[in-house]
Motif scaffolding. Sequence first.
Motif, mmCIF file in Angstrom:
data_model
loop_
_atom_site.group_PDB
_atom_site.id
_atom_site.type_symbol
_atom_site.label_atom_id
_atom_site.label_comp_id
_atom_site.label_asym_id
_atom_site.label_seq_id
_atom_site.Cartn_x
_atom_site.Cartn_y
_atom_site.Cartn_z
ATOM 1 N N LEU A 1 -2.505 2.364 5.455
ATOM 2 C CA LEU A 1 -1.289 2.316 4.649
ATOM 3 C C LEU A 1 -0.904 3.673 4.087
ATOM 4 O O LEU A 1 -1.753 4.463 3.708
ATOM 5 C CB LEU A 1 -1.474 1.357 3.464
ATOM 6 N N ALA B 1 -11.422 -4.989 7.367
ATOM 7 C CA ALA B 1 -11.270 -5.250 5.932
ATOM 8 C C ALA B 1 -12.088 -6.443 5.463
ATOM 9 O O ALA B 1 -12.205 -6.669 4.262
ATOM 10 C CB ALA B 1 -9.800 -5.476 5.603
ATOM 11 N N TYR C 1 2.493 5.211 1.516
ATOM 12 C CA TYR C 1 3.584 4.763 0.666
ATOM 13 C C TYR C 1 4.703 5.789 0.639
ATOM 14 O O TYR C 1 4.475 6.966 0.856
ATOM 15 C CB TYR C 1 3.096 4.547 -0.771
ATOM 16 N N THR D 1 -7.974 5.308 -3.317
ATOM 17 C CA THR D 1 -7.345 4.500 -2.280
ATOM 18 C C THR D 1 -7.818 4.892 -0.878
ATOM 19 O O THR D 1 -7.131 4.636 0.107
ATOM 20 C CB THR D 1 -5.816 4.614 -2.374
ATOM 21 N N LEU E 1 -6.815 0.129 6.343
ATOM 22 C CA LEU E 1 -5.523 -0.516 6.585
ATOM 23 C C LEU E 1 -4.458 0.434 7.119
ATOM 24 O O LEU E 1 -3.418 0.002 7.596
ATOM 25 C CB LEU E 1 -5.017 -1.170 5.294
ATOM 26 N N ILE F 1 -10.272 -3.818 -1.739
ATOM 27 C CA ILE F 1 -9.443 -2.648 -1.462
ATOM 28 C C ILE F 1 -8.362 -2.530 -2.527
ATOM 29 O O ILE F 1 -7.560 -3.445 -2.721
ATOM 30 C CB ILE F 1 -8.801 -2.746 -0.060
ATOM 31 N N MET G 1 -4.948 -1.308 -3.742
ATOM 32 C CA MET G 1 -3.707 -0.954 -3.063
ATOM 33 C C MET G 1 -2.720 -0.462 -4.109
ATOM 34 O O MET G 1 -2.229 -1.236 -4.916
ATOM 35 C CB MET G 1 -3.164 -2.147 -2.300
ATOM 36 N N SER G 2 -2.460 0.835 -4.101
ATOM 37 C CA SER G 2 -1.558 1.421 -5.086
ATOM 38 C C SER G 2 -1.059 2.765 -4.610
ATOM 39 O O SER G 2 -1.821 3.538 -4.049
ATOM 40 C CB SER G 2 -2.296 1.604 -6.417
ATOM 41 N N LYS H 1 -10.194 3.643 1.009
ATOM 42 C CA LYS H 1 -10.372 2.493 1.908
ATOM 43 C C LYS H 1 -9.025 1.985 2.406
ATOM 44 O O LYS H 1 -8.881 1.619 3.563
ATOM 45 C CB LYS H 1 -11.071 1.347 1.174
ATOM 46 N N GLU H 2 -8.071 1.961 1.517
ATOM 47 C CA GLU H 2 -6.732 1.491 1.866
ATOM 48 C C GLU H 2 -6.154 2.306 3.016
ATOM 49 O O GLU H 2 -5.595 1.767 3.962
ATOM 50 C CB GLU H 2 -5.864 1.600 0.612
ATOM 51 N N ARG H 3 -6.290 3.605 2.918
ATOM 52 C CA ARG H 3 -5.763 4.476 3.975
ATOM 53 C C ARG H 3 -6.604 4.364 5.240
ATOM 54 O O ARG H 3 -6.072 4.270 6.342
ATOM 55 C CB ARG H 3 -5.722 5.923 3.478
#
Length: 90
Positions: free
Chosen positions: A69, A6, A71, A60, A67, A11, A13-14, A62-64
């Motif tokens: 992540l 990262a 939700y 999202t 990181l 990024i 994040m939502s 990049k977030e997945r």
Amino acid sequence: METEEAGGETIVMSQGVFVFQEWLDIVNKVGVEYYPERTFPKGYPEITEGGLEYKFEYNTAKERKILGLTYRSKEESTRDTLKWAAERKL
């Protein structure tokens, strides 16, 4: 939350977009499980009848990917919150 991949990345994040009426709809659907004697605000349920079409959404990826992540759904989050509050007699 830190991961080397990262570094230097922006990024978003939502979990996603929503309108507040969605939360009211869910509370009215699942709230009776934890508060059978309570009436919850209805808001304007006609707003969400037939589903919603959002005008935008967040990318999202990049977030997945970076990181890892994920939700909980709005319903899971609402159910967990109501359960937590009911256990504490709030």
